[in-house]
Motif scaffolding. Structure first.
Motif, PDB file in Angstrom:
ATOM      1  N   ALA A  68       0.721  -1.265  -0.145  1.00 43.69           N
ATOM      2  CA  ALA A  68       0.043  -0.103  -0.119  1.00 43.69           C
ATOM      3  C   ALA A  68       0.776   1.204  -0.080  1.00 43.69           C
ATOM      4  N   ILE A  69       2.095   1.220   0.594  1.00 47.52           N
ATOM      5  CA  ILE A  69       2.575   2.575   0.858  1.00 47.52           C
ATOM      6  C   ILE A  69       3.446   2.629  -0.688  1.00 47.52           C
ATOM      7  N   VAL A  70       4.073   1.425  -0.990  1.00 45.47           N
ATOM      8  CA  VAL A  70       4.686   1.584  -2.442  1.00 45.47           C
ATOM      9  C   VAL A  70       3.664   2.418  -3.515  1.00 45.47           C
ATOM     10  N   ILE A  71       2.435   1.837  -3.597  1.00 41.96           N
ATOM     11  CA  ILE A  71       1.499   2.517  -4.434  1.00 41.96           C
ATOM     12  C   ILE A  71       1.196   3.691  -4.183  1.00 41.96           C
ATOM     13  N   ASP A  72       0.763   3.884  -2.912  1.00 45.11           N
ATOM     14  CA  ASP A  72       0.500   5.167  -2.223  1.00 45.11           C
ATOM     15  C   ASP A  72       1.471   6.600  -2.833  1.00 45.11           C
ATOM     16  N   TYR A  73       2.820   6.166  -2.637  1.00 43.86           N
ATOM     17  CA  TYR A  73       3.909   7.085  -2.767  1.00 43.86           C
ATOM     18  C   TYR A  73       4.507   6.736  -4.232  1.00 43.86           C
ATOM     19  N   ASN A  74       3.915   5.843  -4.994  1.00 41.78           N
ATOM     20  CA  ASN A  74       4.462   5.670  -6.403  1.00 41.78           C
ATOM     21  C   ASN A  74       5.977   5.498  -6.228  1.00 41.78           C
ATOM     22  N   LEU A  75       6.463   4.516  -5.302  1.00 37.70           N
ATOM     23  CA  LEU A  75       7.957   4.155  -5.110  1.00 37.70           C
ATOM     24  C   LEU A  75       8.295   3.419  -6.248  1.00 37.70           C
ATOM     25  N   PRO A  76       9.558   3.398  -6.520  1.00 37.11           N
ATOM     26  CA  PRO A  76      10.181   2.600  -8.081  1.00 37.11           C
ATOM     27  C   PRO A  76      10.609   1.430  -7.280  1.00 37.11           C
ATOM     28  N   LEU A  77       9.907   0.661  -6.699  1.00 36.60           N
ATOM     29  CA  LEU A  77      10.311  -0.784  -6.111  1.00 36.60           C
ATOM     30  C   LEU A  77       9.232  -1.567  -5.758  1.00 36.60           C
ATOM     31  N   THR A  78       9.650  -2.778  -5.676  1.00 37.54           N
ATOM     32  CA  THR A  78       8.318  -3.939  -5.091  1.00 37.54           C
ATOM     33  C   THR A  78       8.203  -3.592  -3.412  1.00 37.54           C
ATOM     34  N   ALA A  79       7.175  -4.203  -3.087  1.00 40.05           N
ATOM     35  CA  ALA A  79       6.849  -4.301  -1.627  1.00 40.05           C
ATOM     36  C   ALA A  79       7.618  -4.894  -1.013  1.00 40.05           C
ATOM     37  N   GLU A  80       8.310  -5.870  -1.407  1.00 38.27           N
ATOM     38  CA  GLU A  80       9.431  -6.838  -0.821  1.00 38.27           C
ATOM     39  C   GLU A  80      10.627  -6.197  -0.630  1.00 38.27           C
ATOM     40  N   GLU A  81      11.210  -5.148  -1.648  1.00 40.13           N
ATOM     41  CA  GLU A  81      12.445  -4.243  -2.005  1.00 40.13           C
ATOM     42  C   GLU A  81      12.074  -3.250  -0.819  1.00 40.13           C
ATOM     43  N   PHE A  82      10.977  -2.890  -0.763  1.00 41.07           N
ATOM     44  CA  PHE A  82      10.767  -1.559   0.130  1.00 41.07           C
ATOM     45  C   PHE A  82      10.942  -2.109   1.730  1.00 41.07           C
ATOM     46  N   SER A  83      10.305  -3.370   2.119  1.00 44.46           N
ATOM     47  CA  SER A  83      10.499  -3.746   3.292  1.00 44.46           C
ATOM     48  C   SER A  83      11.872  -4.247   3.525  1.00 44.46           C
ATOM     49  N   GLU A  84      12.563  -4.772   2.750  1.00 41.91           N
ATOM     50  CA  GLU A  84      14.125  -5.017   3.044  1.00 41.91           C
ATOM     51  C   GLU A  84      14.767  -3.714   3.378  1.00 41.91           C
ATOM     52  N   LYS A  85      14.652  -2.680   2.639  1.00 40.00           N
ATOM     53  CA  LYS A  85      15.473  -1.643   2.844  1.00 40.00           C
ATOM     54  C   LYS A  85      14.942  -0.872   4.081  1.00 40.00           C
ATOM     55  N   ILE A  86      13.734  -0.785   4.133  1.00 36.94           N
ATOM     56  CA  ILE A  86      13.141   0.176   5.238  1.00 36.94           C
ATOM     57  C   ILE A  86      13.207   0.077   6.551  1.00 36.94           C
ATOM     58  N   ILE A  87      12.776  -1.350   7.033  1.00 38.28           N
ATOM     59  CA  ILE A  87      12.598  -1.910   8.329  1.00 38.28           C
ATOM     60  C   ILE A  87      13.922  -2.006   9.140  1.00 38.28           C
ATOM     61  N   PRO A  88      15.153  -2.229   8.610  1.00 38.08           N
ATOM     62  CA  PRO A  88      16.226  -1.986   9.506  1.00 38.08           C
ATOM     63  C   PRO A  88      16.453  -0.196   9.710  1.00 38.08           C
ATOM     64  N   MET A  89      16.347   0.439   8.792  1.00 41.88           N
ATOM     65  CA  MET A  89      16.499   1.847   9.002  1.00 41.88           C
ATOM     66  C   MET A  89      15.475   2.370   9.973  1.00 41.88           C
ATOM     67  N   TYR A  90      14.419   1.938  10.071  1.00 41.61           N
ATOM     68  CA  TYR A  90      13.343   2.318  10.990  1.00 41.61           C
ATOM     69  C   TYR A  90      13.660   1.748  12.270  1.00 41.61           C
ATOM     70  N   GLN A  91      14.157   0.695  12.616  1.00 43.24           N
ATOM     71  CA  GLN A  91      14.562   0.060  13.849  1.00 43.24           C
ATOM     72  C   GLN A  91      15.522   0.984  14.472  1.00 43.24           C
ATOM     73  N   GLU A  92      16.362   1.414  13.575  1.00 48.92           N
ATOM     74  CA  GLU A  92      17.671   2.153  13.965  1.00 48.92           C
ATOM     75  C   GLU A  92      17.331   3.577  14.447  1.00 48.92           C
ATOM     76  N   ARG A  93      16.510   4.040  13.908  1.00 46.85           N
ATOM     77  CA  ARG A  93      16.302   5.504  13.909  1.00 46.85           C
ATOM     78  C   ARG A  93      14.988   5.864  15.115  1.00 46.85           C
ATOM     79  N   TRP A  94      14.180   4.757  15.492  1.00 43.90           N
ATOM     80  CA  TRP A  94      12.948   4.817  16.539  1.00 43.90           C
ATOM     81  C   TRP A  94      13.338   5.625  17.569  1.00 43.90           C
TER      82      TRP A  94
END
Length: 334
Positions: A8-34
């Motif tokens: 849903a996020i990938v579609i909502d923000y028209n990101l140039p990657l798949t949902a799986e690629e988004f998750s793989e990249k973003i989750i570690p970044m989120y956890q580090e910055r929380w």
């Protein structure tokens, strides 16, 4: 369920990657910055206000529950304020399905039609409306505000939210037509030689020292204290908004230093410490460009800010180390 959320996020923000690629990249970044994430301006104020008045609150997120709980654990008092915390992994379908909102209302024992949702995404708005709830949108990408037409109301900052307009207890924390806020800091350079309304070129403070940087959802007329070059601290009022053009979007700050400064200040460092909010910016429609905001600071704004900054609640901030000599390291303040 996380896959649905990521998609849903990938579609909502028209990101140039798949949902799986988004998750793989973003989750570690989120956890580090929380631990460093700051609430939106006005979020702590609203949560404390509603909790104080016994208004049931639910936190309904497409994120998995353990991540939601981890994120809010860094915000003092949030966990105790929400009577319901629901993650996307606890319902059959995530947003834009209404499942998570319907389940939240059920757990609170409230009819969905009596619920007010504050959302920052189009999929969230779609979910809330499908659940039969009213929605206030505060876009996470402010210059896409026109994409949120399904909401009952679109704001550009939680500081603009008036609970009494929705049948909730009114705020009682305004002081002489101003609202004390959690301070935030801006550092920049004057483009021209006039510190009375010309835009500043913003700088990013070193991350380890940036205790309260300028949040994305910051819009309106604010006031506080300014340090210009090696001069003393002056009263200041400023408009802050998104400037949208075909070339893109940028945050635009127009400070008005409330003092006569005769010498040329072009290129000088300007430090701004904002401690209060006066009003939202007036919005207008433009035929070709869509919605826009008018950034003019009025004479009344200047008078209100000048008087408020004499009050102890605001005057005490004048001694903040951030406003010290620019030659001092920024790490001197906290």
């Amino acid at each position: 369920m996380h896959c649905e959320s990521a998609a849903a996020i990938v579609i909502d923000y028209n990101l140039p990657l798949t949902a799986e690629e988004f998750s793989e990249k973003i989750i570690p970044m989120y956890q580090e910055r929380w631990p460093q994430v700051k609430p939106l301006p006005g979020a702590n104020r609203l949560i404390k206000h509603l909790h104080k008045h016994g208004i049931p609150l639910a936190l309904a997120s497409n994120s998995v529950r353990k991540n939601v709980q981890k994120k809010i654990s860094y915000q003092q008092g949030w966990k105790e304020s929400f009577s319901v915390i629901l993650g996307g992994d606890e319902v059959n379908h995530g947003k834009p399905s209404p499942d998570i909102y319907l389940e939240s209302a059920k757990m609170m024992g409230v009819d969905p039609s009596r619920c007010l949702v504050i959302e920052d995404s189009s999929v969230g708005i779609e979910a809330a409306k499908a659940a039969g709830m009213k929605v206030v949108a505060i876009p996470s990408i402010p210059f896409r505000g026109d994409d949120f037409g399904a909401a009952n109301c679109v704001l550009y900052s939680l500081l603009e939210f008036l609970p009494d307009q929705w049948g909730l207890p009114a705020f009682q924390d305004w002081v002489q037509s101003t609202l004390p806020i959690e301070p935030f800091y801006v550092s920049g350079v004057l483009r021209d030689g006039d510190p009375h309304g010309t835009p500043i070129l913003m700088e990013h403070l070193p991350e380890e020292n940036q205790t309260a940087p300028l949040p994305i959802q910051t819009s309106g007329v604010f006031f506080g204290w300014a340090k210009l070059g090696t001069r003393g601290a002056f009263k200041v009022v400023a408009s802050i908004q998104w400037d949208i053009s075909p070339a893109g979007a940028r945050k635009l700050i127009r400070p008005h230093v409330l003092a006569e400064i005769s010498s040329d200040t072009a290129g000088e460092k300007l430090r701004l410490l904002f401690v209060g909010f006066i009003r939202k910016l007036h919005r207008e429609r433009r035929a070709k460009e869509g919605s826009s905001t008018t950034s003019a600071v009025s004479e009344e704004d200047k008078s209100v800010a000048a008087a408020a900054l004499d009050l102890p609640a605001f005057a005490d901030h004048k001694g903040n180390p951030f406003l010290a000599d620019p030659s001092n390291p920024l790490k001197a303040y906290s």
